[in-house]
Design an enzyme around this catalytic site. Structure first.
Site, short mmCIF file in Angstrom:
data_model
loop_
_atom_site.label_atom_id
_atom_site.label_comp_id
_atom_site.label_asym_id
_atom_site.label_seq_id
_atom_site.Cartn_x
_atom_site.Cartn_y
_atom_site.Cartn_z
N LYS A 112 0.82 -1.21 0.00
CA LYS A 112 0.00 0.00 0.00
C LYS A 112 0.86 1.27 0.00
O LYS A 112 0.42 2.32 -0.46
CB LYS A 112 -0.93 0.03 1.21
CG LYS A 112 -1.83 -1.19 1.37
CD LYS A 112 -2.87 -1.29 0.28
CE LYS A 112 -4.01 -2.24 0.60
NZ LYS A 112 -3.65 -3.64 0.85
C1 LIG Z 1 -4.32 -4.76 0.55
C2 LIG Z 1 -3.51 -5.99 0.51
C3 LIG Z 1 -3.74 -7.00 -0.43
C4 LIG Z 1 -4.90 -6.96 -1.39
O1 LIG Z 1 -4.87 -5.84 -2.21
P1 LIG Z 1 -6.09 -5.52 -3.20
O2 LIG Z 1 -6.22 -4.04 -3.20
O3 LIG Z 1 -7.24 -6.22 -2.66
O4 LIG Z 1 -5.69 -6.02 -4.51
C5 LIG Z 1 -2.89 -8.07 -0.46
N1 LIG Z 1 -1.87 -8.19 0.42
C6 LIG Z 1 -1.61 -7.25 1.34
C7 LIG Z 1 -0.49 -7.44 2.28
C8 LIG Z 1 -2.41 -6.12 1.41
O5 LIG Z 1 -2.17 -5.18 2.33
#
Ligand SMILES: *Cc1c(COP(=O)(O)O)cnc(C)c1O
Length: 463
Positions: A112
């Site tokens: 993120k």
């Molecule tokens: C947010 C997240 C995901 C999933 O991301 P999407 O936005 O649903 O594609 C996968 N792994 C981690 C560690 C995350 O923080």
């Protein structure tokens, strides 16, 4: 470059307005009016370039003339200087034909950060120019909240409220949010699931008076600029493996479909992607949708990979819109029906076109744990449970000689209990996480109730 709503009921906006709005006012998601494309030569020229330069090229293609090239270059350089790996998102070879794309070298140890570090800089720039302030409310399954808090803390233009499902995120995830001391940050533990938090957020946006009163903005993966930022690492990794003269396939651990849709964006811009495999945990709405064509909500269950404990994959609407030939009326109909009944059936032609590129697979809890164990034994380093979901997926493209890149979305130290239970090894927090466990936490608590959240956000916005 203009942005239109997938539901066709909102005026088109430029990139900066799509950035600040998050969701379109008709409840749809912003998508570009036309897809910008890179030529094969332009893509080939990304080879060996610093990550921030590729990011600036991709962002520039979507920003049009709403941001100057200098501003874009400056914000990309600053955003990716916050990463502790020189190549920002390094590729690690696991075995012949197989790579891990490490997306967790940012300040809060999950992917993120890649988008949020850039987003915060763009927000501050645009808001300073417009002399505006905003209230951002984000719903988090654990990692978005921390990344947003880290990126926006101390911002003079933004107040941020992070809503997270109480008891359903890891302690490291929680502390990355709650240990911020800055006054422009509030963390709220909601007595419910992530889907409850996301539904509350959607209701806040749907209440036009409320949204206008608090200058509401959203940075969930519904925010178009996040998708743009995430499409960059598909370019850098594919080019490192021989694109555009060679195809590359990706396996993406997902819940909200943001990251996998970013792969689709890169493809529409000209990147030769052979296949996008969507890997879910037991919350398998996407795996079922890509297998059967029926997108139907199930009950959320708690898993080892909490960031994917989601049964409403917001970004799926963007793919649906493309798959039905950008028919906004049909998209509006389908998602209004989905909101009412919790399910929708893809038209068969749309499903057929999606299936040529996407596949879905659901990985259960024992298989996820086994994948963490075998990755640790085979590669000598642990992977986090989200990455393990993607590693456990069967990978048919390997047999066809197409390199396969698995996205590694979090540092294993973010989920020490799950990693330790599966491998017997407790991954230490990297030194840069420093005093995370000694800093005091600031948490407010609210029921999963829209009105309660409105009262809370109004008071904070007015403070
Ligand atoms: C947010 C997240 C995901 C999933 O991301 P999407 O936005 O649903 O594609 C996968 N792994 C981690 C560690 C995350 O923080």
């Amino acid at each position: 470059m203009r942005y239109i709503s997938t539901r066709g009921g909102a005026p088109s906006v430029d990139f900066t307005d799509a950035l600040l709005a998050g969701l379109a006012p008709d409840g749809g998601l912003y998508v570009p009016e036309t897809w910008p494309r890179f030529s094969a030569e332009q893509i080939a020229a990304f080879a060996g370039k610093p990550y921030a330069e590729v990011a600036a090229a991709v962002l520039g293609a979507f920003a049009g003339d709403s941001l100057s090239p200098e501003a874009i270059a400056q914000d990309c350089a600053a955003a990716y200087a916050s990463f502790t790996h020189a190549s920002v998102t390094p590729l690690r070879q696991l075995e012949p034909g197989r790579w891990l794309l490490e997306l967790f070298h940012g300040p809060t140890l999950a992917f993120k950060d890649v988008a949020m570090q850039l987003l915060a800089r763009l927000y501050d720039r645009v808001l300073a120019e417009r002399k505006r302030t905003l209230t951002i409310v984000c719903a988090t399954s654990g990692d978005t909240g921390g990344a947003a808090v880290e990126a926006f803390r101390g911002s003079p233009h933004v107040k941020l409220v992070a809503l997270y499902p109480e008891g359903r995120i890891s302690e490291v995830q929680r502390r990355f949010m709650t240990a911020a001391a800055e006054d422009n940050i509030r963390c709220v533990a909601v007595d419910g699931t992530f889907d409850d938090c996301q539904a509350i957020l959607k209701s806040l946006f749907a209440d036009k008076t409320f949204a206008a009163d608090v200058d509401l903005s959203g940075v969930n993966s519904i925010n178009w600029a996040r998708i743009v930022a995430q499409s960059v690492y598909y370019f850098t990794s594919a080019v490192a493996l021989g694109a555009p003269s060679r195809q590359v396939a990706f396996t993406v651990p997902t819940g909200n479909f943001g990251d996998a849709f970013a792969a689709y964006v890169a493809l529409r811009m000209g990147l030769p992607i052979a296949a996008i495999q969507v890997a879910t945990n037991s919350n398998d709405i996407l795996a079922r949708a890509f297998t059967t064509g029926r997108y139907a909500k199930g009950e959320v269950v708690a898993t080892q990979s909490p960031a994917m404990d989601i049964q409403v994959a917001s970004n799926f609407e963007r793919l649906y819109f493309e798959a039905v030939g950008r028919d906004a009326a049909e998209t509006a109909r389908a998602f209004a029906a989905f909101a009412a009944t919790g399910e929708l059936q893809m038209p068969s032609q749309a499903f057929d076109s999606i299936k040529t590129l996407f596949s879905g697979v659901c990985i259960d809890e024992p298989t996820t744990a086994a994948a963490m164990k075998s990755a640790f034994e085979a590669y000598g380093e642990p992977v986090d449970p989200h990455t393990a979901v993607a590693l456990a997926a069967p990978h048919p493209t390997l047999a066809q000689g197409v390199p396969l890149v698995t996205l590694s979305t979090a540092h294993p130290a973010k989920f020490p209990e799950a990693v330790s239970a599966a491998t017997g090894f407790t991954p230490p927090l990297p030194a840069k996480a420093g005093d995370l466990f000694v800093r005091p936490e600031r948490i407010d608590r609210l029921p999963a109730d829209v009105e309660a959240v409105k009262v809370y956000v109004r008071a904070f916005a007015a403070s």
